[in-house]
Motif scaffolding. Structure first.
Motif, PDB file in Angstrom:
ATOM      1  N   GLY A  13      -0.944  -3.908  -0.403  1.00  0.00           N
ATOM      2  CA  GLY A  13       0.182  -3.187  -0.974  1.00  0.00           C
ATOM      3  C   GLY A  13       0.126  -1.702  -0.694  1.00  0.00           C
ATOM      4  N   ASP A  14       0.961  -0.966  -1.428  1.00  0.00           N
ATOM      5  CA  ASP A  14       0.993   0.492  -1.297  1.00  0.00           C
ATOM      6  C   ASP A  14      -0.364   1.078  -1.694  1.00  0.00           C
ATOM      7  N   TYR A  49      -0.168   8.275 -11.953  1.00  0.00           N
ATOM      8  CA  TYR A  49       1.130   7.816 -12.429  1.00  0.00           C
ATOM      9  C   TYR A  49       0.981   7.531 -13.912  1.00  0.00           C
ATOM     10  N   ASP A  56       5.469  -2.314 -18.511  1.00  0.00           N
ATOM     11  CA  ASP A  56       5.738  -1.419 -17.386  1.00  0.00           C
ATOM     12  C   ASP A  56       4.546  -1.339 -16.437  1.00  0.00           C
ATOM     13  N   GLU A  59       4.773  -4.325 -14.215  1.00  0.00           N
ATOM     14  CA  GLU A  59       5.871  -4.136 -13.260  1.00  0.00           C
ATOM     15  C   GLU A  59       5.487  -3.139 -12.174  1.00  0.00           C
ATOM     16  N   PHE A  60       4.732  -2.110 -12.536  1.00  0.00           N
ATOM     17  CA  PHE A  60       4.266  -1.119 -11.562  1.00  0.00           C
ATOM     18  C   PHE A  60       3.406  -1.803 -10.498  1.00  0.00           C
ATOM     19  N   THR A  62       3.388  -4.955  -9.691  1.00  0.00           N
ATOM     20  CA  THR A  62       4.225  -5.883  -8.930  1.00  0.00           C
ATOM     21  C   THR A  62       5.039  -5.145  -7.876  1.00  0.00           C
ATOM     22  N   GLU A  63       5.678  -4.056  -8.266  1.00  0.00           N
ATOM     23  CA  GLU A  63       6.505  -3.285  -7.336  1.00  0.00           C
ATOM     24  C   GLU A  63       5.689  -2.668  -6.205  1.00  0.00           C
ATOM     25  N   ALA A  64       4.448  -2.287  -6.489  1.00  0.00           N
ATOM     26  CA  ALA A  64       3.570  -1.695  -5.471  1.00  0.00           C
ATOM     27  C   ALA A  64       2.904  -2.771  -4.611  1.00  0.00           C
ATOM     28  N   HIS A  65       3.074  -4.053  -4.991  1.00  0.00           N
ATOM     29  CA  HIS A  65       2.454  -5.179  -4.280  1.00  0.00           C
ATOM     30  C   HIS A  65       0.931  -5.045  -4.229  1.00  0.00           C
ATOM     31  N   TRP A  66       0.373  -4.514  -5.323  1.00  0.00           N
ATOM     32  CA  TRP A  66      -1.068  -4.283  -5.359  1.00  0.00           C
ATOM     33  C   TRP A  66      -1.847  -5.558  -5.615  1.00  0.00           C
TER      34      TRP A  66
END
Length: 73
Positions: A13-14, A49, A56, A59-60, A62-66
């Motif tokens: 991920g990111d 962050y 949240d 979700e963070f 998940t969104e970063a694909h970590w």
């Protein structure tokens, strides 16, 4: 599983290959500080962050694909 207070290395991920540590802040309910660095001692290339709650935080990630490998110590 997200580990609070443990150091982990981001393996997908990111922010790939950076180190991460999640600190729970003493809010009610707790919020979370996500610390990032290039080294496990958090001395170089640091950033952070903040998220408002546990949902949240998930979700963070998940969104970063970590994907994170957490240290057991």
């Amino acid at each position: 599983m997200i580990r609070i207070g443990k150091v982990g290395r981001i393996t997908a991920g990111d922010e790939l290959e950076k180190f991460v540590r999640i600190n729970e802040l003493p809010d009610d309910p707790p919020s979370y500080l996500i610390l990032l660095a290039e080294d496990p001692e958090f001395l170089h290339g640091c950033g952070d962050y903040w998220v408002e709650n546990r949902e949240d935080l998930g979700e963070f990630f998940t969104e970063a694909h970590w994907e994170v490998v957490w240290n057991e110590s």
